[in-house]
Motif scaffolding. Structure first.
Motif, short mmCIF file in Angstrom:
data_model
loop_
_atom_site.label_atom_id
_atom_site.label_comp_id
_atom_site.label_asym_id
_atom_site.label_seq_id
_atom_site.Cartn_x
_atom_site.Cartn_y
_atom_site.Cartn_z
N VAL A 13 0.84 -1.21 0.00
CA VAL A 13 0.00 0.00 0.00
C VAL A 13 0.86 1.25 0.00
O VAL A 13 0.64 2.17 -0.79
CB VAL A 13 -0.96 0.00 1.20
CG1 VAL A 13 -1.65 1.36 1.36
CG2 VAL A 13 -2.02 -1.09 1.04
N LEU A 14 1.83 1.31 0.88
CA LEU A 14 2.77 2.43 0.93
C LEU A 14 4.06 2.10 0.18
O LEU A 14 4.65 2.98 -0.47
CB LEU A 14 3.10 2.80 2.38
CG LEU A 14 1.92 3.25 3.24
CD1 LEU A 14 2.39 3.48 4.69
CD2 LEU A 14 1.28 4.52 2.69
N VAL A 15 4.51 0.85 0.29
CA VAL A 15 5.77 0.45 -0.33
C VAL A 15 5.58 -0.86 -1.09
O VAL A 15 4.76 -1.71 -0.71
CB VAL A 15 6.89 0.28 0.72
CG1 VAL A 15 7.23 1.61 1.37
CG2 VAL A 15 6.51 -0.76 1.78
N ASP A 16 6.37 -1.03 -2.15
CA ASP A 16 6.26 -2.22 -2.99
C ASP A 16 7.26 -3.26 -2.49
O ASP A 16 8.22 -3.63 -3.17
CB ASP A 16 6.55 -1.85 -4.45
CG ASP A 16 6.20 -2.98 -5.40
OD1 ASP A 16 5.46 -3.90 -4.99
OD2 ASP A 16 6.65 -2.94 -6.55
N SER A 17 7.01 -3.76 -1.30
CA SER A 17 7.97 -4.62 -0.61
C SER A 17 7.71 -6.11 -0.79
O SER A 17 8.63 -6.93 -0.66
CB SER A 17 7.93 -4.31 0.90
OG SER A 17 6.60 -4.43 1.38
N GLU A 18 6.48 -6.50 -1.06
CA GLU A 18 6.13 -7.92 -1.02
C GLU A 18 6.92 -8.76 -2.02
O GLU A 18 7.37 -9.86 -1.67
CB GLU A 18 4.62 -8.09 -1.17
CG GLU A 18 3.89 -7.63 0.08
CD GLU A 18 2.41 -7.43 -0.10
OE1 GLU A 18 1.96 -7.24 -1.26
OE2 GLU A 18 1.68 -7.44 0.90
N PRO A 19 7.13 -8.31 -3.27
CA PRO A 19 7.95 -9.12 -4.18
C PRO A 19 9.37 -9.34 -3.68
O PRO A 19 9.94 -10.42 -3.86
CB PRO A 19 7.93 -8.32 -5.48
CG PRO A 19 6.69 -7.49 -5.41
CD PRO A 19 6.55 -7.14 -3.96
N ILE A 20 9.93 -8.33 -3.03
CA ILE A 20 11.30 -8.43 -2.51
C ILE A 20 11.36 -9.43 -1.37
O ILE A 20 12.19 -10.35 -1.34
CB ILE A 20 11.81 -7.05 -2.05
CG1 ILE A 20 11.82 -6.07 -3.23
CG2 ILE A 20 13.20 -7.17 -1.42
CD1 ILE A 20 12.07 -4.63 -2.81
N VAL A 21 10.47 -9.27 -0.41
CA VAL A 21 10.48 -10.14 0.77
C VAL A 21 10.17 -11.58 0.39
O VAL A 21 10.82 -12.52 0.86
CB VAL A 21 9.50 -9.62 1.82
CG1 VAL A 21 9.39 -10.60 3.00
CG2 VAL A 21 9.93 -8.25 2.33
#
Length: 220
Positions: A13-21
């Protein structure tokens, strides 16, 4: 409805982190050599997105008939944090949306995430959003139970002094949406691709695709 506060999820929502994690997680699960359940990147994405690593790794290990090495979580967190520090980007359009809502709502916005506080603050600092949420960050790891239970959203609303029914929750996953709904808030789903199928069967009031459109949708 005239909302008095907006409560943002963080990851997706705020950051596009899920693909990285999830990429880091997939690699570390491969290294464990688990094979009871077919291990694919798609399965990892589906199983872990919206959930806390802390809560689901024991269930995953039990499913695999295996146990985690004692140092596994520490190694995962180190690799996760390094990858986020090197690669993380903000969701497109989020800076303008957050600034507009912060101004219009006199600062009555918060970040309510299922992630650990270190990760939330690292990510918001990395993309320049921390000043808008400093002092109004809530972690599911610090609650009795994390999402899909409502505690993190109830804590954010209570801190802001706003009844949950007057809060708008912005989520990207069904698990997070269920948490916001259970808190008694109105939930809007952010879905940059597709048609919001993640929210099917849930009373999510609106699904939108562009974060830059949020201020106009809410305030216009």
């Amino acid at each position: 409805m005239n909302f008095q506060a907006v409560l943002f999820d963080c990851d997706g929502v705020l950051v596009d982190s899920e693909p990285i994690v999830n990429r880091v997680l997939f690699g570390m699960l491969q290294d464990l050599g688990w094979s009871t359940t077919p291990l694919t990147r798609e399965a990892v994405d589906q199983y872990f997105t919206g959930r806390t690593i802390r809560d689901v790794m024991l269930a995953w290990a039990q499913d695999q008939g295996n146990t985690l090495p004692a140092d596994w979580m520490d190694r995962f967190l180190a690799q996760r944090n390094a990858a986020l520090s090197a690669e993380l980007e903000a969701i497109p359009g989020i800076h303008g949306a957050v600034e507009a809502l912060h101004t219009r709502l006199s600062g009555q916005i918060a970040c309510a995430s299922g992630a650990d506080r270190f990760k939330i603050e690292l990510q918001l600092r990395q993309v320049g959003l921390l000043p808008w949420f400093d002092g109004r960050i809530f972690s599911g790891h610090e609650m009795v139970a994390s999402k899909p239970e409502p505690h993190v959203y109830l804590a954010a609303a209570a801190h802001l002094g706003v009844a949950p029914a007057r809060c708008l929750v912005i989520e990207d996953s069904a698990i997070g949406a269920r948490a916001g709904l259970a808190a008694g808030a109105t939930v809007w789903g952010y879905c940059p691709v597709g048609h919001g199928r993640a929210f099917e069967g849930l009373p999510v009031q609106r699904v939108f695709q562009r974060m830059a459109d949020l201020p106009a949708l809410l305030l216009g």
